[in-house]
Every structure is written in C-alpha cells, then in structure tokens.
Design a protein around this motif. Structure first.
Motif, short mmCIF file in Angstrom:
data_model
loop_
_atom_site.label_atom_id
_atom_site.label_comp_id
_atom_site.label_asym_id
_atom_site.label_seq_id
_atom_site.Cartn_x
_atom_site.Cartn_y
_atom_site.Cartn_z
N SER A 28 66.55 22.90 -26.95
CA SER A 28 64.80 22.27 -28.03
C SER A 28 65.65 20.74 -27.89
CB SER A 28 64.01 22.47 -29.18
OG SER A 28 63.22 21.39 -29.32
N SER A 29 67.22 20.99 -28.64
CA SER A 29 67.96 19.84 -29.11
C SER A 29 68.32 20.07 -28.00
CB SER A 29 69.43 20.53 -29.99
OG SER A 29 68.39 21.02 -31.07
N LEU A 30 68.95 20.06 -27.12
CA LEU A 30 69.66 18.67 -25.86
C LEU A 30 68.81 18.67 -25.35
CD1 LEU A 30 71.67 18.76 -23.77
CD2 LEU A 30 70.63 21.06 -22.54
N LYS A 31 67.78 18.47 -24.66
CA LYS A 31 65.80 17.84 -24.84
C LYS A 31 65.71 16.57 -25.31
CE LYS A 31 63.14 21.41 -23.07
NZ LYS A 31 61.45 22.00 -23.17
N GLU A 32 66.00 16.30 -26.67
CA GLU A 32 66.16 15.57 -27.11
C GLU A 32 67.10 13.98 -27.04
OE1 GLU A 32 65.72 15.80 -31.99
OE2 GLU A 32 64.38 17.24 -31.13
N ALA A 36 65.56 29.60 -19.48
CA ALA A 36 65.50 29.24 -20.97
C ALA A 36 64.13 29.10 -21.37
CB ALA A 36 67.10 28.24 -21.21
N ILE A 37 64.08 28.75 -22.56
CA ILE A 37 63.00 28.41 -24.01
C ILE A 37 63.49 27.38 -24.51
CG2 ILE A 37 61.93 30.37 -23.36
CD1 ILE A 37 61.72 31.40 -25.84
N ASP A 38 63.02 26.43 -25.16
CA ASP A 38 63.40 25.98 -26.00
C ASP A 38 64.38 26.53 -27.07
OD1 ASP A 38 62.02 23.71 -25.15
OD2 ASP A 38 60.27 24.02 -26.49
N GLU A 39 64.62 27.22 -27.90
CA GLU A 39 65.12 28.35 -28.79
C GLU A 39 66.09 28.19 -28.73
OE1 GLU A 39 61.47 29.17 -28.09
OE2 GLU A 39 61.09 27.94 -29.68
N ASP A 40 66.31 28.91 -27.24
CA ASP A 40 67.80 29.71 -26.39
C ASP A 40 69.17 28.66 -27.56
OD1 ASP A 40 66.54 31.52 -25.41
OD2 ASP A 40 66.83 30.82 -23.09
N ILE A 41 70.23 29.29 -26.81
CA ILE A 41 71.27 28.59 -27.85
C ILE A 41 72.34 28.20 -26.10
CG2 ILE A 41 73.32 28.57 -28.97
CD1 ILE A 41 71.14 28.21 -31.09
N LEU A 43 65.67 10.12 -20.23
CA LEU A 43 65.37 11.36 -19.50
C LEU A 43 63.91 11.60 -20.42
CD1 LEU A 43 68.13 13.49 -18.09
CD2 LEU A 43 66.78 11.44 -16.84
N LYS A 44 62.47 11.41 -20.18
CA LYS A 44 61.43 11.13 -20.70
C LYS A 44 60.59 12.62 -20.53
CE LYS A 44 62.75 7.71 -23.31
NZ LYS A 44 63.14 8.05 -24.53
N ASN A 45 59.94 13.16 -20.67
CA ASN A 45 59.52 13.71 -20.39
C ASN A 45 59.25 15.37 -20.27
OD1 ASN A 45 57.11 12.39 -20.51
ND2 ASN A 45 56.84 11.89 -18.29
N LEU A 46 60.67 16.13 -20.67
CA LEU A 46 61.06 16.91 -20.64
C LEU A 46 60.61 18.55 -20.55
CD1 LEU A 46 65.12 16.07 -21.44
CD2 LEU A 46 63.62 16.15 -18.77
N ASP A 47 59.01 17.68 -22.26
CA ASP A 47 58.68 19.65 -22.22
C ASP A 47 57.81 19.87 -20.59
OD1 ASP A 47 58.99 19.37 -24.54
OD2 ASP A 47 57.50 18.14 -24.89
N GLN A 48 57.90 19.31 -19.68
CA GLN A 48 56.96 19.71 -18.63
C GLN A 48 58.51 20.67 -17.22
OE1 GLN A 48 55.39 16.67 -17.02
NE2 GLN A 48 53.96 15.97 -18.41
N ILE A 49 60.05 20.40 -17.57
CA ILE A 49 60.84 20.53 -17.00
C ILE A 49 61.48 21.83 -16.84
CG2 ILE A 49 63.19 20.05 -16.20
CD1 ILE A 49 60.98 18.11 -15.65
N ASP A 103 79.28 26.66 -20.94
CA ASP A 103 77.73 26.63 -20.23
C ASP A 103 76.84 25.56 -19.09
OD1 ASP A 103 77.19 29.20 -21.69
OD2 ASP A 103 75.91 28.40 -22.79
N THR A 104 76.05 26.07 -18.12
CA THR A 104 75.91 24.81 -16.89
C THR A 104 73.83 25.14 -17.94
OG1 THR A 104 78.22 25.28 -15.76
CG2 THR A 104 75.00 24.48 -15.03
N VAL A 105 73.87 23.90 -17.24
CA VAL A 105 72.20 23.95 -18.06
C VAL A 105 72.35 23.17 -16.60
CG1 VAL A 105 70.44 23.35 -19.38
CG2 VAL A 105 72.53 24.11 -20.71
N ALA A 106 70.76 23.67 -16.14
CA ALA A 106 70.21 23.22 -15.18
C ALA A 106 68.78 22.70 -15.22
CB ALA A 106 70.83 24.33 -13.50
#
Length: 77
Positions: free
Chosen positions: A29-33, A56-61, A41-47, A66-69
């Motif tokens: 969630s914080s990474l999205k922000e 992963a879900i919003d609460e994952d650390i 980058l907008k509308n990341l809630d649909q990604i 790490d690599t995030v896709a």
C-alpha cells in the motif's frame, strides 16, 4: 533498495521497464503511494502486485533486495 518491474502499458506510463526504489520494510500500500507520488503512476489499485514472483496484497511487506512486479489486468476470450 527494491527493484520494481513494469509490464505492458505500465512500461509506457513509467517510461522504463524497471526502477529502483530506496525503501525497506514498506507495505505494498505504501509502495503504491510512493509510485503514484514520485513516478506519476495512477490507478494502481487495479494492478496486481507480486513480490519475488508471489502475488501480494496491500498489507504485505517488501524488504530491501526484493523484486516487485506490477501486473496490469489482462483480458482473454
């Protein structure tokens, strides 16, 4: 440092296929922000997000190293 990979139209939005984010112990969630504020980058809630090839879900650390896709929705028929 976290490696962030972009796929499909997200590469065009970001202007690159990958970036490095200076962070450690950050939630998805914080990474999205952070991506929205710093990279426009907008509308990341649909990604869909994946950490080290695991969805992963919003609460994952996310930890340093790490690599995030970021995986946009796909349609099929």
């Amino acid at each position: 440092m976290i490696t962030v990979l972009f796929f499909a139209h997200l590469q065009e939005m970001a202007g690159t296929e990958r970036i490095s984010v200076h962070a450690d112990q950050i939630t998805i969630s914080s990474l999205k922000e952070k991506l929205a504020n710093e990279n426009g980058l907008k509308n990341l809630d649909q990604i869909m997000f994946a950490i080290n090839e695991e969805y992963a879900i919003d609460e994952d650390i996310v930890k340093a190293g790490d690599t995030v896709a970021l995986i946009p929705p796909v349609s099929g028929g």
